[in-house]
Design a protein around this motif. Sequence first.
Motif, PDB file in Angstrom:
ATOM      1  N   LYS A  41      60.595-104.566 -45.220  1.00  0.00           N
ATOM      2  CA  LYS A  41      60.342-103.139 -45.023  1.00  0.00           C
ATOM      3  C   LYS A  41      58.849-102.833 -44.854  1.00  0.00           C
ATOM      4  O   LYS A  41      58.462-101.692 -44.673  1.00  0.00           O
ATOM      5  CB  LYS A  41      60.889-102.321 -46.202  1.00  0.00           C
ATOM      6  CG  LYS A  41      62.382-102.445 -46.397  1.00  0.00           C
ATOM      7  CD  LYS A  41      63.125-101.771 -45.286  1.00  0.00           C
ATOM      8  CE  LYS A  41      64.624-101.835 -45.524  1.00  0.00           C
ATOM      9  NZ  LYS A  41      65.390-101.277 -44.447  1.00  0.00           N
ATOM     10  N   SER A  43      55.135-103.211 -42.941  1.00  0.00           N
ATOM     11  CA  SER A  43      54.598-103.396 -41.594  1.00  0.00           C
ATOM     12  C   SER A  43      53.777-104.680 -41.528  1.00  0.00           C
ATOM     13  O   SER A  43      53.381-105.231 -42.564  1.00  0.00           O
ATOM     14  CB  SER A  43      53.706-102.210 -41.211  1.00  0.00           C
ATOM     15  OG  SER A  43      54.484-101.054 -41.038  1.00  0.00           O
ATOM     16  N   HIS A  46      50.002-103.413 -43.160  1.00  0.00           N
ATOM     17  CA  HIS A  46      50.524-102.216 -43.806  1.00  0.00           C
ATOM     18  C   HIS A  46      49.441-101.323 -44.425  1.00  0.00           C
ATOM     19  O   HIS A  46      49.386-100.132 -44.145  1.00  0.00           O
ATOM     20  CB  HIS A  46      51.544-102.604 -44.879  1.00  0.00           C
ATOM     21  CG  HIS A  46      52.403-101.477 -45.306  1.00  0.00           C
ATOM     22  ND1 HIS A  46      53.690-101.316 -44.865  1.00  0.00           N
ATOM     23  CD2 HIS A  46      52.157-100.421 -46.109  1.00  0.00           C
ATOM     24  CE1 HIS A  46      54.206-100.215 -45.381  1.00  0.00           C
ATOM     25  NE2 HIS A  46      53.296 -99.653 -46.150  1.00  0.00           N
ATOM     26  N   ASP A  63      48.537 -96.904 -40.785  1.00  0.00           N
ATOM     27  CA  ASP A  63      49.548 -96.440 -39.818  1.00  0.00           C
ATOM     28  C   ASP A  63      50.819 -97.296 -39.871  1.00  0.00           C
ATOM     29  O   ASP A  63      51.383 -97.664 -38.839  1.00  0.00           O
ATOM     30  CB  ASP A  63      48.972 -96.404 -38.392  1.00  0.00           C
ATOM     31  CG  ASP A  63      47.843 -95.411 -38.267  1.00  0.00           C
ATOM     32  OD1 ASP A  63      47.932 -94.327 -38.885  1.00  0.00           O
ATOM     33  OD2 ASP A  63      46.856 -95.703 -37.562  1.00  0.00           O
ATOM     34  N   SER A  64      51.259 -97.588 -41.080  1.00  0.00           N
ATOM     35  CA  SER A  64      52.466 -98.395 -41.254  1.00  0.00           C
ATOM     36  C   SER A  64      53.703 -97.604 -40.834  1.00  0.00           C
ATOM     37  O   SER A  64      53.692 -96.378 -40.821  1.00  0.00           O
ATOM     38  CB  SER A  64      52.608 -98.814 -42.720  1.00  0.00           C
ATOM     39  OG  SER A  64      52.788 -97.675 -43.536  1.00  0.00           O
ATOM     40  N   SER A  65      54.772 -98.328 -40.512  1.00  0.00           N
ATOM     41  CA  SER A  65      56.029 -97.682 -40.098  1.00  0.00           C
ATOM     42  C   SER A  65      56.697 -96.924 -41.233  1.00  0.00           C
ATOM     43  O   SER A  65      57.169 -95.805 -41.050  1.00  0.00           O
ATOM     44  CB  SER A  65      57.012 -98.729 -39.570  1.00  0.00           C
ATOM     45  OG  SER A  65      56.463 -99.397 -38.478  1.00  0.00           O
ATOM     46  N   ASN A  66      56.777 -97.540 -42.412  1.00  0.00           N
ATOM     47  CA  ASN A  66      57.497 -96.940 -43.529  1.00  0.00           C
ATOM     48  C   ASN A  66      56.603 -96.218 -44.520  1.00  0.00           C
ATOM     49  O   ASN A  66      57.093 -95.667 -45.503  1.00  0.00           O
ATOM     50  CB  ASN A  66      58.324 -98.008 -44.256  1.00  0.00           C
ATOM     51  CG  ASN A  66      59.475 -98.484 -43.405  1.00  0.00           C
ATOM     52  OD1 ASN A  66      60.064 -97.712 -42.662  1.00  0.00           O
ATOM     53  ND2 ASN A  66      59.796 -99.749 -43.492  1.00  0.00           N
TER      54      ASN A  66
END
Length: 169
Positions: A41, A43, A46, A63-66
């Motif tokens: 989970k 990036s 991250h 700028d991580s996804s989660n």
Amino acid sequence: MAIVIIIRLPNSETLHLKLEALDSFKLGRSSKCDIVLEDPKMSGVHCRIDLEPSGKVMIKDLDSSNGTWLSTSKITHHNFKLGEIVRIGQTYLQIDASELTPAERIKIGKNEVKGMDNTTVNKQVKDLQKELKKQAEENQSLRAKLELEFKSEDMATTHLKLDKKKMKR
């Protein structure tokens, strides 16, 4: 001054990241990171943890996804304090206060939440892990239900086509 960040991975493995004066570490799944962590989970790159000259520990989401989370609040840049738990992916971070001098504790700062001893922190981590597991199970259940509905629709369409062929004969 050395500060230790406790890293609890999803597989229950615990790592200790030692920060020295002016250290800066990138954390994530990518080999481009200083600290590579196995967490699906998380990036590739991250977040970053910095130890500032003032003794403050800063954590910055890259700028991580989660996202990077402090309790239930998404953070982008934060002064990481004693007693706080930060979540990146399914991995939990906290500052180890056990070997800090009183002066270091003052420099880092303390979250003002009452009753934040290790037992409370461990309980919070376990509660957050249970919640994530529950959400994952709900998502998996929903995905299975949608697949069944999709297969049922495909079967109904196939039967309709077969019925039309029989009618033409």
